[in-house]
Design a protein around this motif. Structure first.
Motif, short mmCIF file in Angstrom:
data_model
loop_
_atom_site.label_atom_id
_atom_site.label_comp_id
_atom_site.label_asym_id
_atom_site.label_seq_id
_atom_site.Cartn_x
_atom_site.Cartn_y
_atom_site.Cartn_z
N THR A 91 -7.07 1.90 5.83
CA THR A 91 -6.58 0.59 5.41
C THR A 91 -5.63 0.72 4.24
O THR A 91 -4.58 0.08 4.20
CB THR A 91 -7.77 -0.33 5.05
N GLN A 92 -5.99 1.57 3.28
CA GLN A 92 -5.15 1.76 2.11
C GLN A 92 -3.77 2.28 2.48
O GLN A 92 -2.78 1.88 1.88
CB GLN A 92 -5.82 2.67 1.09
N ALA A 93 -3.71 3.16 3.44
CA ALA A 93 -2.40 3.67 3.86
C ALA A 93 -1.51 2.53 4.33
O ALA A 93 -0.31 2.47 4.00
CB ALA A 93 -2.57 4.72 4.95
N ALA A 95 -16.52 -5.24 7.06
CA ALA A 95 -16.97 -4.29 6.04
C ALA A 95 -15.83 -3.95 5.08
O ALA A 95 -16.04 -3.89 3.86
CB ALA A 95 -17.50 -3.02 6.70
N ILE A 96 -14.65 -3.75 5.61
CA ILE A 96 -13.50 -3.43 4.76
C ILE A 96 -13.20 -4.62 3.83
O ILE A 96 -13.00 -4.45 2.63
CB ILE A 96 -12.26 -3.08 5.61
N PRO A 129 -8.90 2.22 -4.00
CA PRO A 129 -9.32 1.51 -5.22
C PRO A 129 -10.75 0.98 -5.17
O PRO A 129 -11.10 0.10 -5.94
CB PRO A 129 -8.32 0.36 -5.28
N ILE A 130 -11.58 1.50 -4.28
CA ILE A 130 -12.94 1.00 -4.13
C ILE A 130 -13.91 2.06 -4.64
O ILE A 130 -13.88 3.21 -4.18
CB ILE A 130 -13.26 0.68 -2.65
N ASP A 131 -14.77 1.68 -5.58
CA ASP A 131 -15.77 2.60 -6.13
C ASP A 131 -16.73 3.06 -5.05
O ASP A 131 -17.06 2.30 -4.12
CB ASP A 131 -16.59 1.92 -7.23
N GLY A 132 -17.24 4.27 -5.21
CA GLY A 132 -18.21 4.82 -4.26
C GLY A 132 -19.46 3.98 -4.13
O GLY A 132 -19.97 3.77 -3.02
N PRO A 159 -15.79 5.00 4.17
CA PRO A 159 -14.69 5.57 3.38
C PRO A 159 -13.45 5.89 4.21
O PRO A 159 -12.32 5.65 3.77
CB PRO A 159 -15.30 6.83 2.77
N ALA A 160 -13.64 6.40 5.41
CA ALA A 160 -12.48 6.70 6.26
C ALA A 160 -11.76 5.42 6.68
O ALA A 160 -10.53 5.38 6.72
CB ALA A 160 -12.93 7.49 7.49
#
Length: 126
Positions: free
Chosen positions: A32-34, A82-83, A5-8, A26-27
């Motif tokens: 984290t999203q998983a 950062a996350i 859900p985070i824009d580029g 991004p990785a």
């Protein structure tokens, strides 16, 4: 693949501020999203949901939440920060676009945001 859900643009800005290689963030966010997606029902039951959109839900959690998540992910402090910052910046962006910027800024003074991707897209471009 996890719904991120985070824009580029938010990822690029966050990577620069956090001194994390832009190609790495991004990785990290996807990993984290998983983890967050697996806990989505728990977030819905135990935390305040401040936004529910087509592609993500945003929750406010107690300070220290990202430290515990970072431990579960096995990442260092810089990556964890950062996350967390990516989630903060995305919530601010949602706040600007929904007219809730002041509300979200006040909330971020005492709580941390967690955005969980829902739906079928990889990125939210609100």
């Amino acid at each position: 693949m996890a719904d991120v859900p985070i824009d580029g643009q938010v990822l690029l800005l966050t990577a620069a501020k956090a001194s994390v290689p832009p190609a790495r963030l991004p990785a990290l966010v996807e990993r984290t999203q998983a983890l967050l997606e697996a806990d989505l029902e728990r977030y819905r039951r135990t935390h305040e949901r401040v936004y529910a959109g087509e592609n993500c839900e945003a929750f406010l959690v107690a300070e220290g939440h990202w430290e515990r998540l970072g431990d579960r992910l096995g990442v260092n402090d810089r990556a964890r920060g950062a996350i967390r910052r990516a989630h903060e910046e995305q919530l601010r962006r949602i706040g600007r676009r929904t007219g809730r910027e002041a509300e979200f800024e006040s909330a971020l003074e005492i709580r941390e945001p967690v955005l969980v991707g829902v739906g079928t897209t990889e990125r939210v471009d609100e």
